[in-house]
Design an enzyme around this catalytic site. Structure first.
Site, PDB file in Angstrom:
ATOM      1  CG  ASP A 407      -6.211  -5.174  -0.363  1.00  0.00           C
ATOM      2  OD1 ASP A 407      -7.426  -5.302  -0.578  1.00  0.00           O
ATOM      3  OD2 ASP A 407      -5.901  -3.866   0.327  1.00  0.00           O
ATOM      4  CD  GLU A 410     -10.678  -5.624  -5.725  1.00  0.00           C
ATOM      5  OE1 GLU A 410      -9.660  -4.837  -5.742  1.00  0.00           O
ATOM      6  OE2 GLU A 410     -10.846  -6.245  -4.628  1.00  0.00           O
ATOM      7  CG  ASP A 485     -12.057  -1.666   2.288  1.00  0.00           C
ATOM      8  OD1 ASP A 485     -11.865  -2.418   2.785  1.00  0.00           O
ATOM      9  OD2 ASP A 485     -11.749  -0.684   1.518  1.00  0.00           O
TER      10      ASP A 485
HETATM   11  O1  MIG Z   1      -6.794   1.230  -0.617  1.00  0.00           O
HETATM   12  O2  MIG Z   1      -4.238  -1.893   2.720  1.00  0.00           O
HETATM   13  O3  MIG Z   1      -9.748  -3.673   1.780  1.00  0.00           O
HETATM   14  O4  MIG Z   1      -8.553  -4.047   4.329  1.00  0.00           O
HETATM   15  O5  MIG Z   1      -6.722  -2.133   5.131  1.00  0.00           O
HETATM   16  C1  MIG Z   1      -7.039   0.603   0.497  1.00  0.00           C
HETATM   17  C2  MIG Z   1      -5.169  -0.873   2.950  1.00  0.00           C
HETATM   18  C3  MIG Z   1      -6.346  -0.779   0.626  1.00  0.00           C
HETATM   19  C4  MIG Z   1      -8.046  -1.997   1.285  1.00  0.00           C
HETATM   20  C5  MIG Z   1      -8.234  -3.188   2.436  1.00  0.00           C
HETATM   21  C6  MIG Z   1      -8.263  -2.847   3.630  1.00  0.00           C
HETATM   22  C7  MIG Z   1      -6.799  -2.680   3.902  1.00  0.00           C
HETATM   23  C8  MIG Z   1      -6.385  -1.306   2.855  1.00  0.00           C
HETATM   24  N1  MIG Z   1      -6.630  -1.772   1.409  1.00  0.00           N
END
Ligand code: MIG
Length: 815
Positions: A407, A410, A485
């Site tokens: 995650d 980017e 999201d």
């Molecule tokens: O700033 O890890 O898209 O699926 O639950 C949010 C917490 C960070 C973004 C991800 C989401 C995840 C969440 N993350």
């Protein structure tokens, strides 16, 4: 003014009022060497490389100097010899292959791609063609009014991207909307489809790039980047499938995923401790709702330190995970790139020692704030950093974790202009030492690469499962992807369909959206409908944001619990079909989820269709995307179709309205299909397939299907441990016959039975034969191992026998 505003403003300014676009001028000279043609035009050099008869690479060096030829996307650089003819005349150079012509006009230099019959497929806009403005580069193309555009990776909004302007810059935008652009992933690849004919363009440039598909002007489109090489690949098609197969040959395909990753996956931010994880696991098994994977979101860690556990909440992860494994669950954990700047933290210390973190040009460590606070960021474009990152999975693997959710890659950074790493930060870039501006869009992909390769190094004979939010073209080689999201709304449910479809045809077949919607709370109805769609997205994962009510499939009352159970059961029944669709994607690049226009490019009814799709080549999925629906309209392509639920046959090439009660969505099966399925299990590894059920949907034409199976977990298939069979069907007034070829490969499934279900065969047949021997007719549908049964109500025949490796021929004899 915040910095990123200035950045945006400068870009806007440079492409409008003060732009000094200079387009490539007249051809002075050219030379050719086998498949490579080099053309000089003023200060610039154009290099045309014919890779195959339907694939040509175009590179332009405006100042006559090509940068190092490097790509994170392209994996195939050596191609077999190809026949190329080059001819010269006073006004043009003509390059021809067995499938296309490329005419290069000399005054000024402009490209036209034609088919062998001389029809124009695609051409540069006469006024501008290939151009540059300082470091910026751009290509302008003619845009016929009846040409439409698809692909472009992960884009919110519609499937057909004509008249839109799109940007490629991996961005973390929670609760994005239909007009939010860009999002998390960059795949600068698209199709143009006109009158049933398709071509493809892959603009392999990782800088900030943009695509204007007729928004600025109705008869020209353009693509370009703020810097980097003008470097694109032209695929001449003529079908979308030819293009995608060739594109994925160039940039690589998804490796065959572990079978368990195709089961139902349950996630939320976060299951905070072992007790809750156990409750969730029990929640599934006690209610007999199948599930394979439970995710741990960021709170499993010690202060969000990657590669650690919060031992208060997870005192003995190894024990927890092995216990859950006995019950058929796998645990997937989130890993973010940010490494907490904390000298007592092992990953920070070893990262520093190995020189793996991003730095400014003056050597100062780049620090950005994310969940753990101040963090250093691994430079995944550095081979040393990739190895270092991968080795860190050691402990989690030893604890039994098997899924790797990448995650924030980017990469996303809190509280800074642009929400990401500063553009002047230096990346190793496989030794080239370039800026973040060049590497931003490949950062997520290189993180998934480091994860995939690392995990595979540590567990060499298990297929890794990696899921990512950010990626670049070719990222399917390492990871599945989800659409970030989203929101618990009907609009987002509708948007999930074209988003997954465009991702699929951009080379990434392993996709899904957060079922139920991430942000917000879905009604029972919305959740149930989203779950139904999820059966036919390769990644079937429900998720929820933090501080939201529980969204597990049993949280919406008994009636919905029963509906949701049936929905997930369907996924498990269809696993053999789904696994075969993924296998096909892994070998030829054609994804499971296919836009109707991709499968039926010559049917203009599908140009704008984005609420139905093909899953594999035989199932037409029409998810219910509106509240309170009890019926839904479906456009059937040409041919004959069957209602999956009732077996009712339909003529194609028409729109029909069919029942869509809350318990199920419309599904149609193409006549001729032979659909493999299995019994419902509570997790993919629970039991061997038994019986292997083949449902035969008669066609008046002959049909065939390929069947593939293996152990679902290891790489033994690469050494021949698989099972392949071909199924054939013939239907005549006299009989309907199904043949199974002898099985090929050395994989031996556990002893099992075979059930063949011939749908819609009409009146009771005279007899059923297997390899010429008459089978015994049974009077009871259940409980027989050998023989056949006529279901008078549904006018179908069930045949059962042992599943052997040998050739089999089963005939339902009518007269
Ligand atoms: O700033 O890890 O898209 O699926 O639950 C949010 C917490 C960070 C973004 C991800 C989401 C995840 C969440 N993350």
């Amino acid at each position: 003014m915040p910095l990123y505003r200035l950045f945006v403003l400068l870009l806007v300014v440079s492409i409008s009022a003060f732009s000094q676009w200079q387009s490539v001028g007249n051809v002075d000279s050219f030379s050719s060497n086998d498949n490579e043609i080099t053309i000089h035009a003023g200060s610039s050099i154009l290099r045309v490389t014919v890779l195959t008869s339907d694939l040509v690479r175009i590179r332009l060096a405006s100042e006559g100097m090509f940068p190092p030829d490097q790509s994170y996307a392209v994996v195939k650089t050596e191609w077999p010899n190809v026949e190329v003819q080059v001819s010269d005349s006073s006004d043009k150079i003509t390059i021809s292959t067995q499938e296309l012509l490329l005419i290069i006009k000399k005054k000024p230099l402009r490209l036209t791609f034609l088919d062998k019959a001389g029809n124009i497929i695609n051409e540069d806009a006469p006024s501008k063609g290939m151009s540059w403005d300082g470091r910026e580069i751009k290509v302008w193309k003619q845009m016929p009014l009846d040409e439409f555009y698809y692909g472009f990776g992960e884009k919110a909004g519609g499937l057909n991207r004509v008249h839109t302007h799109m940007t490629m810059w991996n961005s973390d935008i929670p609760a994005y909307a239909a007009d939010t652009d860009p999002l998390y992933e960059t795949i600068p690849f698209f199709y143009g489809i006109r009158n049933g004919r398709a071509y493809g363009i892959f603009f392999d440039n990782s800088y900030w790039s943009s695509f204007d598909m007729g928004k600025e002007s109705r008869n020209e489109y353009s693509f370009g980047a703020e810097a980097g090489e003008l470097n694109y690949y032209f695929f001449s098609g003529p079908t979308p499938k030819n293009i995608l197969s060739r594109f994925t040959e160039l940039v690589g395909r998804m490796p065959l995923p572990p079978r368990w990753s195709l089961g139902y996956q349950q996630c939320r931010w976060s299951y905070p401790n072992e007790k809750r994880v156990q409750e969730i696991a029990r929640g599934f098994r006690d209610r007999a709702i199948p599930c394979d994977v439970i995710y741990l979101d960021i709170d499993y860690m010690d202060g969000y330190r990657i590669f650690t556990w919060n031992k208060m909440n997870f005192p003995d992860p190894k024990k927890m995970i092995s216990g859950l494994a006995r019950d058929g669950f796998r645990i997937a954990v989130i890993v973010d790139p940010g490494i907490k700047q904390d000298t007592s933290y092992h990953a920070y210390r070893s990262g520093l020692a190995n020189g793996t973190f991003l730095k400014y040009p003056d050597g100062k460590l780049y620090i950005g704030k994310v969940w753990p606070g101040e963090c250093a960021f691994p430079d995944f474009t550095n081979p040393t950093a990739r190895t270092w990152w991968g080795n860190n999975f050691n402990m989690l693997i030893d604890d039994g974790v098997r899924g790797w959710w990448n995650d924030m890659n980017e990469p996303s950074v809190f509280d800074v202009p642009g929400k990401s790493v500063d553009l002047n930060v230096i990346h190793n870039d496989d030794g080239l030492m370039t800026t973040h501006a060049k590497n931003h869009n490949v950062y997520g992909m290189q993180m998934t690469r480091s994860t995939y390769e690392g995990v595979k190094r540590l567990l060499p004979n298990e297929r890794p499962f990696v899921l990512t939010r950010a990626s670049y073209a070719g990222g399917q080689r390492y990871s599945a992807a989800w659409t970030g999201d989203n929101v618990s709304s009907w609009e987002h449910l509708r948007m999930a369909v074209p988003m997954c479809l465009n991702l699929s045809i951009s080379g990434q077949p392993f996709v899904g959206s957060d079922i139920g919607g991430f942000i917000g709370y879905p009604s029972g109805e919305l959740f149930a409908r989203w779950l139904q769609l999820g059966v036919f997205t390769p990644l079937m994962r429900a998720h929820s944001v933090i501080n939201e009510k529980n969204k597990e499939p049993w949280e919406y009352g008994d009636e919905f619990t029963a509906i949701n159970r049936e929905t997930i059961n369907l996924r498990y029944q269809l696993l053999p079909y789904i696994y075969n669709a993924m296998y096909e994607a892994s070998v030829i690049g054609i994804p499971a989820m296919r836009p109707m226009i991709f499968e039926y490019p010559d049917d203009p009814n599908f140009i704008w269709n984005e609420d139905e799709f093909m899953f594999g080549s035989d199932l037409l999925i029409a998810p219910v995307l509106m509240p309170n629906a009890t019926t839904r309209a479906v456009r059937l392509p040409h041919g004959e179709w069957y209602d999956y639920w009732t077996g009712t046959p339909y003529n194609g090439n028409q729109s029909v309205t069919v029942d869509a009660p809350i318990i199920r969505m419309p599904i149609f099966v193409k006549a001729g299909a032979i659909i493999p399925s299995q019994q419902v299990v509570q997790y993919t590894g629970q039991a061997p397939i038994g019986p292997l059920t083949l449902t035969v949907y008669p066609t008046s034409l002959q049909s065939s299907a390929a069947y593939y199976e293996d152990d679902g977990i290891s790489f033994e298939y690469e050494k021949g441990t698989y099972l392949k069979r071909t199924f054939n069907q013939w239907n005549s007034a006299k009989a309907i016959t199904l043949t199974l070829s002898k099985s090929e490969g050395s994989y031996v499934p556990m002893k099992r039975s075979l059930a063949i279900h011939f749908v819609n065969i009409g009146t009771e047949p005279k007899t059923v034969e297997a390899n010429g021997n008459t089978l015994k007719q049974q009077s009871n549908p259940q409980g027989f191992m050998q023989g056949w049964y006529y279901d008078a109500q549904n006018k179908s025949v069930w045949v059962r026998m042992e599943d052997k490796k040998s050739e089999l021929r089963v005939s339902v004899v009518r007269e």
